[in-house]
Write a protein that holds these residues in place. Structure first.
Motif, PDB file in Angstrom:
ATOM      1  N   SER A  81      76.088  87.362  57.210  1.00 22.91           N
ATOM      2  CA  SER A  81      76.951  88.470  56.785  1.00 22.91           C
ATOM      3  C   SER A  81      78.423  88.218  57.076  1.00 22.91           C
ATOM      4  N   GLN A  82      78.717  87.201  57.847  1.00 23.10           N
ATOM      5  CA  GLN A  82      80.111  86.836  58.116  1.00 23.10           C
ATOM      6  C   GLN A  82      80.782  86.232  56.885  1.00 23.10           C
ATOM      7  N   THR A 114      69.949  87.337  49.979  1.00 25.13           N
ATOM      8  CA  THR A 114      68.665  87.770  49.414  1.00 25.13           C
ATOM      9  C   THR A 114      67.528  87.329  50.341  1.00 25.13           C
ATOM     10  N   GLN A 115      66.331  87.801  50.032  1.00 24.40           N
ATOM     11  CA  GLN A 115      65.152  87.398  50.804  1.00 24.40           C
ATOM     12  C   GLN A 115      64.953  85.894  50.757  1.00 24.40           C
ATOM     13  N   SER A 145      70.045  93.133  43.465  1.00 23.23           N
ATOM     14  CA  SER A 145      71.003  92.029  43.479  1.00 23.23           C
ATOM     15  C   SER A 145      71.947  92.119  42.287  1.00 23.23           C
ATOM     16  N   ILE A 146      73.177  91.771  42.534  1.00 24.99           N
ATOM     17  CA  ILE A 146      74.179  91.729  41.462  1.00 24.99           C
ATOM     18  C   ILE A 146      73.924  90.515  40.569  1.00 24.99           C
ATOM     19  N   LYS A 147      73.459  89.417  41.177  1.00 26.35           N
ATOM     20  CA  LYS A 147      73.303  88.152  40.457  1.00 26.35           C
ATOM     21  C   LYS A 147      71.941  87.987  39.785  1.00 26.35           C
ATOM     22  N   LYS A 158      66.433  91.281  45.623  1.00 26.94           N
ATOM     23  CA  LYS A 158      67.038  92.349  46.410  1.00 26.94           C
ATOM     24  C   LYS A 158      68.170  91.768  47.239  1.00 26.94           C
ATOM     25  N   SER A 159      69.267  92.480  47.260  1.00 26.75           N
ATOM     26  CA  SER A 159      70.393  92.122  48.114  1.00 26.75           C
ATOM     27  C   SER A 159      70.179  92.803  49.466  1.00 26.75           C
TER      28      SER A 159
END
Length: 157
Positions: A57-58, A64-65, A97-99, A104-105
């Motif tokens: 997350s940095q 995603t999974q 997810s956006i992509k 899932k994001s």
């Protein structure tokens, strides 16, 4: 036991088996970790995923999974179950997810980041104490583990 029921091993005793010694060492280390994390109301697999998610997350990339699975070497189905439990604890949230509409994001919540920041130093201290016996050989041990992991990952691919 009769002579026909001979135990088929190449070793005279269990101390000669690298796999057995590795398993006992891992078990000892893992027991320390589990005891510590139990007090924090989190399992070791949940900790691994939470800490990995906090690390990832940095960076600005979507998580995603599959990304968590690749980072942790935990299969995607198990990651999914762990994430479900972390979501129930309000440590993470999942969204589309956006992509990739099939994915899932995963986002860390503030509560999840707080839990990661609370537990990571505890586990790092256990690691420091457990591996202190290696003294000046610690870096070499890390390199050896990395070599084993790299070779194993290549076999799976």
């Amino acid at each position: 036991m009769t002579k026909d029921n001979k135990f088929l091993t190449q070793f005279q005793n269990d101390a000669e088996s690298i796999g057995f010694i590795f398993m006992k060492t891992y078990s000892s280390w893992h027991t320390n970790i589990k005891k510590c994390l139990k007090k924090q109301l989190i399992t070791h697999p949940q900790f691994i995923v939470l800490a990995s998610l906090a690390y990832l997350s940095q960076y600005p990339d979507e998580i995603t999974q599959v990304i968590l699975s690749n980072k942790t070497n935990i299969d995607v189905m198990t990651i999914s179950q762990i994430l479900e439990n972390l979501e129930k604890k309000d440590y993470i949230k999942r969204s589309c997810s956006i992509k990739d509409s099939r994915a899932k994001s995963i986002q860390l919540t503030q509560k999840g980041l707080d839990k990661a920041n609370e537990t990571v130093p505890l586990v790092e201290q256990i690691d420091k104490e457990f591996f202190a016996a290696l003294k000046d050989e610690k870096q070499k041990f890390m390199e050896m583990l990395s070599t084993l992991l790299k070779n194993h990952d290549e076999e799976i691919a």
